[in-house]
Enzyme design. Structure first.
Site, mmCIF file in Angstrom:
data_model
loop_
_atom_site.group_PDB
_atom_site.id
_atom_site.type_symbol
_atom_site.label_atom_id
_atom_site.label_comp_id
_atom_site.label_asym_id
_atom_site.label_seq_id
_atom_site.Cartn_x
_atom_site.Cartn_y
_atom_site.Cartn_z
ATOM 1 N N ARG A 116 4.110 14.179 20.061
ATOM 2 C CA ARG A 116 3.222 15.208 19.492
ATOM 3 C C ARG A 116 3.653 15.718 18.119
ATOM 4 N NH1 ARG A 116 3.184 17.250 24.838
ATOM 5 N NH2 ARG A 116 1.346 16.506 25.940
ATOM 6 N N LYS A 138 -2.153 13.290 3.823
ATOM 7 C CA LYS A 138 -3.065 12.430 4.592
ATOM 8 C C LYS A 138 -2.297 11.230 5.116
ATOM 9 C CE LYS A 138 -7.693 12.954 2.589
ATOM 10 N NZ LYS A 138 -8.723 12.208 1.839
ATOM 11 N N GLU A 180 -4.825 5.231 -10.794
ATOM 12 C CA GLU A 180 -5.067 6.518 -10.113
ATOM 13 C C GLU A 180 -4.676 7.670 -11.037
ATOM 14 O OE1 GLU A 180 -6.788 6.638 -7.402
ATOM 15 O OE2 GLU A 180 -6.405 4.782 -6.297
ATOM 16 N N LYS A 222 -2.945 16.511 -8.845
ATOM 17 C CA LYS A 222 -3.424 16.252 -7.480
ATOM 18 C C LYS A 222 -3.161 17.467 -6.590
ATOM 19 C CE LYS A 222 -3.751 13.209 -3.538
ATOM 20 N NZ LYS A 222 -3.471 11.976 -2.827
ATOM 21 N N GLU A 232 -11.932 25.581 -0.249
ATOM 22 C CA GLU A 232 -13.294 25.068 -0.090
ATOM 23 C C GLU A 232 -14.135 25.054 -1.359
ATOM 24 O OE1 GLU A 232 -14.968 27.037 3.256
ATOM 25 O OE2 GLU A 232 -13.669 25.962 4.651
ATOM 26 N N ARG A 236 -11.569 18.609 -4.448
ATOM 27 C CA ARG A 236 -10.861 17.393 -4.053
ATOM 28 C C ARG A 236 -11.716 16.144 -4.305
ATOM 29 N NH1 ARG A 236 -6.592 17.049 0.833
ATOM 30 N NH2 ARG A 236 -5.874 14.973 0.422
ATOM 31 N N ASN A 240 -12.157 11.196 -5.828
ATOM 32 C CA ASN A 240 -13.000 10.040 -5.505
ATOM 33 C C ASN A 240 -13.676 9.427 -6.718
ATOM 34 O OD1 ASN A 240 -12.472 10.102 -2.808
ATOM 35 N ND2 ASN A 240 -14.137 11.523 -2.360
ATOM 36 N N HIS A 243 -14.429 5.754 -7.009
ATOM 37 C CA HIS A 243 -14.149 5.151 -5.707
ATOM 38 C C HIS A 243 -15.402 4.694 -4.948
ATOM 39 C CE1 HIS A 243 -10.074 6.317 -6.423
ATOM 40 N NE2 HIS A 243 -9.660 5.876 -5.244
ATOM 41 N N HIS A 247 -14.849 1.077 -3.874
ATOM 42 C CA HIS A 247 -14.760 0.591 -2.488
ATOM 43 C C HIS A 247 -15.747 -0.546 -2.244
ATOM 44 C CE1 HIS A 247 -12.890 4.615 -1.019
ATOM 45 N NE2 HIS A 247 -11.964 3.734 -1.294
ATOM 46 N N HIS A 259 -7.186 -2.496 -5.059
ATOM 47 C CA HIS A 259 -7.836 -1.186 -5.052
ATOM 48 C C HIS A 259 -7.942 -0.574 -6.459
ATOM 49 C CE1 HIS A 259 -8.974 2.765 -3.598
ATOM 50 N NE2 HIS A 259 -8.003 3.288 -4.325
HETATM 51 P P1 NAD Z 1 1.727 -1.335 -0.412
HETATM 52 O O1 NAD Z 1 2.406 -0.282 0.359
HETATM 53 O O2 NAD Z 1 1.116 -2.457 0.317
HETATM 54 O O3 NAD Z 1 2.743 -1.906 -1.497
HETATM 55 C C1 NAD Z 1 2.334 -2.959 -2.341
HETATM 56 C C2 NAD Z 1 3.324 -4.126 -2.309
HETATM 57 O O4 NAD Z 1 4.473 -3.781 -3.077
HETATM 58 C C3 NAD Z 1 3.835 -4.469 -0.922
HETATM 59 O O5 NAD Z 1 3.907 -5.873 -0.835
HETATM 60 C C4 NAD Z 1 5.251 -3.892 -0.914
HETATM 61 O O6 NAD Z 1 6.112 -4.604 -0.056
HETATM 62 C C5 NAD Z 1 5.665 -4.043 -2.346
HETATM 63 N N1 NAD Z 1 6.651 -3.083 -2.822
HETATM 64 C C6 NAD Z 1 6.750 -1.777 -2.502
HETATM 65 N N2 NAD Z 1 7.696 -1.191 -3.245
HETATM 66 C C7 NAD Z 1 8.234 -2.156 -4.032
HETATM 67 C C8 NAD Z 1 9.244 -2.173 -5.021
HETATM 68 N N3 NAD Z 1 9.871 -1.045 -5.386
HETATM 69 N N4 NAD Z 1 9.531 -3.339 -5.649
HETATM 70 C C9 NAD Z 1 8.840 -4.468 -5.332
HETATM 71 N N5 NAD Z 1 7.863 -4.522 -4.406
HETATM 72 C C10 NAD Z 1 7.568 -3.368 -3.768
HETATM 73 O O7 NAD Z 1 0.544 -0.718 -1.316
HETATM 74 P P2 NAD Z 1 0.408 0.607 -2.208
HETATM 75 O O8 NAD Z 1 -0.454 0.213 -3.335
HETATM 76 O O9 NAD Z 1 1.700 1.269 -2.472
HETATM 77 O O10 NAD Z 1 -0.421 1.573 -1.232
HETATM 78 C C11 NAD Z 1 -1.714 1.261 -0.789
HETATM 79 C C12 NAD Z 1 -2.011 2.042 0.472
HETATM 80 O O11 NAD Z 1 -1.974 3.436 0.193
HETATM 81 C C13 NAD Z 1 -3.374 1.760 1.057
HETATM 82 O O12 NAD Z 1 -3.245 1.495 2.423
HETATM 83 C C14 NAD Z 1 -4.137 3.046 0.837
HETATM 84 O O13 NAD Z 1 -5.112 3.291 1.824
HETATM 85 C C15 NAD Z 1 -3.050 4.060 0.861
HETATM 86 N N6 NAD Z 1 -3.362 5.317 0.168
HETATM 87 C C16 NAD Z 1 -3.198 6.482 0.833
HETATM 88 C C17 NAD Z 1 -3.466 7.697 0.223
HETATM 89 C C18 NAD Z 1 -3.232 8.981 0.960
HETATM 90 O O14 NAD Z 1 -3.616 10.052 0.465
HETATM 91 N N7 NAD Z 1 -2.609 8.925 2.111
HETATM 92 C C19 NAD Z 1 -3.909 7.719 -1.107
HETATM 93 C C20 NAD Z 1 -4.065 6.506 -1.784
HETATM 94 C C21 NAD Z 1 -3.779 5.310 -1.134
HETATM 95 ZN ZN ZN Z 2 -7.704 5.299 -4.828
#
Ligand code: NAD
Ligand code: ZN
Length: 363
Positions: A116, A138, A180, A222, A232, A236, A240, A243, A247, A259
């Site tokens: 939990r 998130k 971003e 952010k 509200e 936020r 987007n 996006h 998407h 992305h």
């Molecule tokens: P990822 O976590 O897949 O990383 C991208 C690649 O880089 C992976 O292959 C990873 O192994 C590699 N990598 C990571 N760090 C490294 C380093 N220092 N050196 C070399 N390689 C490295 O992708 P990402 O772009 O970091 O994140 C995308 C994800 O984030 C998506 O799932 C998306 O939905 C999520 N996201 C979440 C939020 C949120 O508010 N929670 C916001 C934006 C995106």
């Molecule tokens: Zn994004």
């Protein structure tokens, strides 16, 4: 009696620190730790972090999964949970989410639901992780119906962003994260947009002190948006920007277009709509287009996609929420169009199609 609407939360976001020093400043020696990471980051940083923490006297386990978005699902989550139960991890264990956004979202959601809810620390290793996904609380996973459909708001006890991790990040991943930042600067901060544009070569080297400035500013913006949204104001929604179309582009490319790149093209479409409506000058549209070209974000990436299919794909996100499609429009670089009390605008389908076609032709 009443419970507070939001539990109190106040935690450090440390940017540009040494991750081991920062970690030791926020945990005590008797703290049991589980590092969650992906296979690639494990090899690069996970195993050595575990060894160092063991040397310093901590009890540390390490758990990892195949890198990539495909792993961000309930199956991986369950496997990791069972591993933790096999290690007798109780409620006093702390998770270290070491990796990009995939690790952060998955490990964060695991922390939200394990017994939990247990504490975790975000240790982003990608630029996108540092300036976007680790901020705002998130967490979540994907399923066969779409991305991030299952999740929770679960804030970490700290965010530790060590920029040295970025030295091994491939250039396209740096660009993916920078988009971003560009997204948020275009809507909120003209100076920072031009700073990023003027220093793009050094940023991609990567020059870590310049990147630190970008991360600091993007995170501050952010946070201000997320906080104002808790009152509200709907601000936020700015996050987007680009996006809705982005998407749709990702989906139609079967996720072959990353992305950030898809969002950049979505931004161009929203800028073109702004220009066609006479809100944004052609000169400022051109500035952004030229800048994106330098980052190898070229409209030819989507030249073969059918604009009607793209428009249709934008509706898929919204079917689930019954919302109509709305766009963020730009008045100037650094300033969005606001009318009355809204920052999102309904745009006629014909206008979206026209903007899409112009972008597909490359101008
Ligand atoms: P990822 O976590 O897949 O990383 C991208 C690649 O880089 C992976 O292959 C990873 O192994 C590699 N990598 C990571 N760090 C490294 C380093 N220092 N050196 C070399 N390689 C490295 O992708 P990402 O772009 O970091 O994140 C995308 C994800 O984030 C998506 O799932 C998306 O939905 C999520 N996201 C979440 C939020 C949120 O508010 N929670 C916001 C934006 C995106
Ligand atoms: Zn994004």
């Amino acid at each position: 009696m009443r419970l507070p609407a939001q539990p109190p939360r106040d935690y450090p976001i440390m940017i540009g620190v040494d991750h081991l020093e920062a970690l030791e400043s926020c945990i005590s020696l008797d703290q049991e730790l589980v590092i969650i990471t992906d296979h690639r980051v494990k090899k690069l940083y996970g195993t050595s972090l575990r060894e160092k923490l063991l040397e310093h006297g901590f009890r540390v386990m390490l758990s990892s999964f195949q890198a990539g978005e495909k792993s961000k699902n309930a199956r991986t989550k369950e496997r990791l949970e069972l591993e933790m139960f096999a290690w007798y991890c109780g409620r006093d264990v702390m998770i270290l989410a070491l990796g990009g956004g995939v690790v952060g979202d998955l490990a964060g959601f695991l922390a939200a639901t394990y017994l939990r809810g247990i504490p975790y620390i975000q240790m982003p290793t990608t630029l996108l992780g540092m300036l976007d996904s680790s901020i705002g609380g998130k967490t979540g996973i994907n399923n066969s119906y779409g991305k991030n459909l299952i999740g929770a708001f679960w804030h970490p006890v700290a965010v530790i962003s060590d920029l040295h991790f970025l030295k091994t990040l491939p250039k396209h991943q740096l660009i993916n994260g920078l988009i971003e930042a560009i997204k948020i600067f275009l809507t909120r901060d003209k100076e920072q947009f031009y700073f990023l544009q003027d220093n793009i070569k050094q940023l991609l080297m990567p020059d870590l002190s310049l990147l630190r400035e970008v991360v600091n500013r993007a995170v501050a913006l952010k946070i201000s948006l997320v906080e104002s949204d808790e009152r509200e104001t709907g601000m936020r929604m700015i996050l987007n920007f680009g996006h809705t179309i982005g998407h749709a582009i990702e989906r139609l490319s079967h996720y072959q277009i990353m992305h950030g790149y898809a969002v950049a093209l979505g931004i161009l479409v929203e800028l073109k709509i702004s220009e066609l409506l006479g809100i944004l000058s052609q000169r400022e549209f051109q500035i952004v287009l030229d800048f994106f070209r330098k980052l190898n974000i070229t409209p030819t990436l989507i030249s073969k996609m059918n604009p009607v299919d793209l428009l249709e794909a934008t509706r898929q996100d919204k079917k689930r929420t019954q919302e109509s499609i709305r766009y963020i429009l730009l008045r100037q670089i650094g300033m969005i169009e606001e009318t009355g009390d809204t920052i999102v605008h309904a745009v006629e389908d014909a206008m979206v199609i026209e903007a899409l076609k112009i972008i597909q032709m490359g101008y």
